[in-house]
Write a protein that holds these residues in place. Structure first.
Motif: not given
Length: 296
Positions: A251-260, A23-26, A101-106
């Motif tokens: 652990q929670v924030t590491s999931l954001l690596y899967l977003t891009p 969902i977050w990736s959308t 680039l914004s995805a890389l910074i975030v």
């Protein structure tokens, strides 16, 4: 008794991170559909108001408990995670910041969270540090072919950095000061506070008014707005809060690596965007990195 309970909830708990990532990736897809038809802060104001319109009657009907003692902390966390992060990213993209680039910074957020983990009493193990680096490298590979300096300004860079710091601090603040609260009333508090913060900026910079003259009510915009309200601002945020309550911040924030990587696959399916073999390798590396971080 404890074992039976854990068996009952384990399938749902196991699915929560995957649902959150999907969902977050959308979010970037929604931005692509919505931003052409409304200024970013105006879109976010409508998004926040929409959440309140849906949740407030439900909360009153169900008589959900209000977190009296922690309302201030919940509001602060909401302003950081919602207003600061979303406004920063969306305004940066609107000003010309390339999405890659914004995805890389975030994408630096999990690393920043790991560095600051001792402040909330968490310890990052050696294997997790390796996973964080793998994940960051994987994100870099995924977005590498989409990074360009065209249209880049110091304002867009500053806004993207603000978004990075805002969601990092907000996630840790919530983990430290208010990890447990009723999701229904807590979400209302966070979005109400975010609306109060964003609305004056929307009025000043974008001419926001009740007539909504700056909005083009196209099917794409309406669909993006509804999805951002129901799926992103209610569904994904409920999942994020539940994950923060259950797991360590790193652990929670590491999931954001899967977003891009997930967003890249969605963009390929929705818009026909291509990605290279290097991008595929980056996706795999990001997955390995997250596995290193979340493995018990």
């Amino acid at each position: 008794m404890h074992t039976d309970s854990s068996k009952t909830v384990s399938p749902w708990l196991a699915a929560m991170p995957f649902l959150f990532v999907l969902i977050w990736s959308t979010g970037f897809i929604v931005a692509k559909f919505g931003l052409p038809y409304a200024p970013p802060l105006t879109f976010l104001t409508l998004r926040f108001v929409g959440v309140l319109i849906i949740l407030l009657p439900l909360v009153l009907l169900l008589r959900a408990p209000w977190p009296i003692g922690t309302m201030r902390h919940i509001a602060v966390a909401g302003i950081l995670v919602q207003a600061g992060y979303l406004a920063g990213v969306w305004c940066a993209i609107k000003l010309g910041m390339p999405a890659g680039l914004s995805a890389l910074i975030v994408g630096m957020q999990p690393v920043l969270t790991a560095f600051a983990a001792p402040l909330i009493g968490e310890k990052v193990r050696g294997r997790q540090w390796i996973g964080l680096i793998f994940g960051l490298c994987g994100v870099a590979l995924v977005v590498a072919n989409k990074i360009t300096l065209i249209g880049l300004t110091w304002e867009s860079i500053a806004l993207c950095l603000m978004a990075l710091l805002s969601i990092t601090i907000g996630t840790m603040y919530q983990k430290r000061y208010c990890p447990h609260f009723d999701l229904r009333t807590g979400t209302i508090i966070q979005f109400a506070a975010s609306c109060v913060v964003v609305l004056p900026f929307a009025i000043y910079f974008e001419g926001f008014s009740p007539s909504l003259e700056t909005v083009q009510w196209t099917p794409s915009f309406i669909g993006a707005l509804l999805w951002s309200i129901v799926a992103l601002s209610i569904g994904a945020i409920f999942l994020l809060f539940a994950l923060i309550r259950k797991s360590a911040a790193t652990q929670v924030t590491s999931l954001l690596y899967l977003t891009p990587p997930t967003t890249a696959l969605m963009a390929w399916a929705a818009f026909g965007e291509t990605f290279s073999l290097i991008g595929v390798a980056g996706m795999l590396l990001a997955v390995v990195g997250v596995a290193f971080v979340v493995k018990k």
